[in-house]
Design a protein around this motif. Structure first.
Motif, mmCIF file in Angstrom:
data_model
loop_
_atom_site.group_PDB
_atom_site.id
_atom_site.type_symbol
_atom_site.label_atom_id
_atom_site.label_comp_id
_atom_site.label_asym_id
_atom_site.label_seq_id
_atom_site.Cartn_x
_atom_site.Cartn_y
_atom_site.Cartn_z
ATOM 1 N N CYS A 1 -30.179 -12.835 -13.846
ATOM 2 C CA CYS A 1 -28.921 -12.124 -13.607
ATOM 3 C C CYS A 1 -27.993 -12.218 -14.811
ATOM 4 O O CYS A 1 -28.132 -13.109 -15.663
ATOM 5 C CB CYS A 1 -28.228 -12.688 -12.366
ATOM 6 N N ASP A 2 -27.032 -11.333 -14.881
ATOM 7 C CA ASP A 2 -26.111 -11.269 -16.013
ATOM 8 C C ASP A 2 -24.934 -12.230 -15.864
ATOM 9 O O ASP A 2 -24.384 -12.704 -16.861
ATOM 10 C CB ASP A 2 -25.569 -9.843 -16.148
ATOM 11 N N LEU A 3 -24.518 -12.499 -14.637
ATOM 12 C CA LEU A 3 -23.399 -13.388 -14.356
ATOM 13 C C LEU A 3 -23.808 -14.424 -13.315
ATOM 14 O O LEU A 3 -24.729 -14.198 -12.532
ATOM 15 C CB LEU A 3 -22.196 -12.603 -13.805
ATOM 16 N N ARG A 4 -23.098 -15.556 -13.319
ATOM 17 C CA ARG A 4 -23.234 -16.556 -12.266
ATOM 18 C C ARG A 4 -21.829 -16.803 -11.716
ATOM 19 O O ARG A 4 -20.924 -17.187 -12.462
ATOM 20 C CB ARG A 4 -23.837 -17.860 -12.801
ATOM 21 N N LEU A 5 -21.656 -16.556 -10.443
ATOM 22 C CA LEU A 5 -20.338 -16.642 -9.830
ATOM 23 C C LEU A 5 -20.334 -17.655 -8.689
ATOM 24 O O LEU A 5 -21.316 -17.790 -7.957
ATOM 25 C CB LEU A 5 -19.914 -15.278 -9.279
ATOM 26 N N SER A 6 -19.209 -18.342 -8.553
ATOM 27 C CA SER A 6 -19.015 -19.288 -7.448
ATOM 28 C C SER A 6 -17.674 -19.006 -6.783
ATOM 29 O O SER A 6 -16.753 -18.454 -7.399
ATOM 30 C CB SER A 6 -19.037 -20.734 -7.952
ATOM 31 N N ILE A 7 -17.580 -19.402 -5.518
ATOM 32 C CA ILE A 7 -16.328 -19.282 -4.769
ATOM 33 C C ILE A 7 -15.671 -20.654 -4.743
ATOM 34 O O ILE A 7 -16.206 -21.590 -4.154
ATOM 35 C CB ILE A 7 -16.599 -18.799 -3.328
ATOM 36 N N PRO A 8 -14.522 -20.812 -5.401
ATOM 37 C CA PRO A 8 -13.885 -22.132 -5.443
ATOM 38 C C PRO A 8 -13.367 -22.533 -4.065
ATOM 39 O O PRO A 8 -12.966 -21.693 -3.263
ATOM 40 C CB PRO A 8 -12.741 -21.939 -6.433
ATOM 41 N N GLY A 9 -13.403 -23.840 -3.806
ATOM 42 C CA GLY A 9 -12.904 -24.354 -2.525
ATOM 43 C C GLY A 9 -12.476 -25.792 -2.665
ATOM 44 O O GLY A 9 -12.386 -26.342 -3.776
ATOM 45 N N THR A 10 -12.240 -26.432 -1.541
ATOM 46 C CA THR A 10 -11.754 -27.812 -1.546
ATOM 47 C C THR A 10 -12.847 -28.831 -1.842
ATOM 48 O O THR A 10 -12.554 -29.950 -2.255
ATOM 49 C CB THR A 10 -11.148 -28.162 -0.178
ATOM 50 N N GLY A 11 -14.093 -28.468 -1.594
ATOM 51 C CA GLY A 11 -15.179 -29.414 -1.741
ATOM 52 C C GLY A 11 -15.412 -30.247 -0.491
ATOM 53 O O GLY A 11 -16.323 -31.086 -0.465
#
Length: 297
Positions: A264-274
């Motif tokens: 894939c061209d990008l790697r994305l994550s959804i930030p959160g509290t953990g």
């Protein structure tokens, strides 16, 4: 000793009972003592046993929004309708269409609807409809309008409720398609369509070929592929998202294939509290789509 005539009559009666029982089981429809059949249609118990090759072509749907969506978009796909008496007023347009087009419908009781849907979430209506086959990737790309487009590539997602929830979010945010890998066994089910609340009719399914060929075709059409990962990706809210984006979502639990993620061209994550490891895949899809939509204005 019984006469030859008596033995013949007993044999004939037994044969008729056995045949009626086989036809009832073959139709997959429970008997209802108060079921009413549209005039001109045969009772379900005496309907001819469907040819085996046609079984996979039909899908049993349930839920008001799921069935109304089919009626709105492709009414000719409806083959049979079952409903609770209380649903007659709400389904008058559909019932009138059934009468005009000689499509059978039956009023059945609650227990029969449970059996027909294999679920208690039928909302008083069940229908047998023709299944819509996924499009080929080349066909979808050929007919895709120019300009901003977003699609979802489901890599290994298998839970029908998650699939239905993804379809619902995809319809809400105007997603162009759900892309299914070549060997994926995922397909629309009654449960997924009910959870989608009509979204299954709004978002086309597209069957991919080999991953490398599919990626090349998508890039050739101007798409950027974004792998969605739990950790280590760029913040989806802070990252510029291309006008033509494919979100690649991995399977529940295992995540996506590593080779596919690397391609894939990008790697994305959804930030959160953990405080929790990650979002459910359907919840994650809704967040990702909302992020893409927000950047389109």
């Amino acid at each position: 000793m019984r006469s030859r005539k008596e033995r013949f009559e007993e044999h004939g009666a037994r044969f008729r009972r056995d045949r009626a029982a086989q036809e009832s089981r073959g139709a997959g429809v429970p008997h209802s003592h108060d079921a009413r059949t549209h005039e001109g249609e045969h009772d379900i118990e005496h309907a001819p046993h469907p040819a085996r090759e046609r079984r996979g072509a039909e899908l049993r749907l349930y839920g008001l929004n799921a069935i109304n969506a089919v009626f709105s978009r492709r009414p000719n796909a409806i083959r049979k309708l079952y409903l609770a008496e209380a649903r007659i007023p709400a389904l008058q347009p559909l019932l009138k269409w059934c009468v005009a087009n000689r499509v059978g419908y039956r009023v059945v009781d609650e227990l029969d609807l449970h059996k027909l849907a294999s679920s208690s979430h039928h909302e008083g209506v069940v229908a047998d409809v023709l299944r819509e086959e996924p499009l080929a990737l080349s066909t979808w790309l050929r007919d895709l309008p120019s300009g901003p487009q977003c699609a979802i590539w489901l890599d290994g997602v298998g839970n029908p409720h998650n699939f239905g929830a993804i379809l619902r979010s995809a319809a809400h945010f105007g997603v162009s398609a759900i892309l299914l890998p070549k060997h994926s066994t995922l397909s629309l089910s009654g449960a997924a369509a009910r959870v989608a609340e009509g979204g299954a009719e709004a978002v086309p399914l597209v069957r991919l070929g080999r991953d490398d060929n599919a990626i090349a075709q998508l890039r050739g059409a101007g798409f950027t592929l974004a792998a969605t990962v739990v950790q280590g990706g760029s913040d989806v809210f802070a990252t510029p998202l291309p006008e033509r984006t494919i979100y690649v979502l991995g399977a529940e639990g295992e995540g996506m294939d590593r080779e596919l993620a690397a391609a894939c061209d990008l790697r994305l994550s959804i930030p959160g509290t953990g405080l929790v490891e990650s979002l459910n895949v359907a919840s994650a899809a809704a967040v990702l789509l909302a992020a893409w939509k927000a950047k389109r204005g």
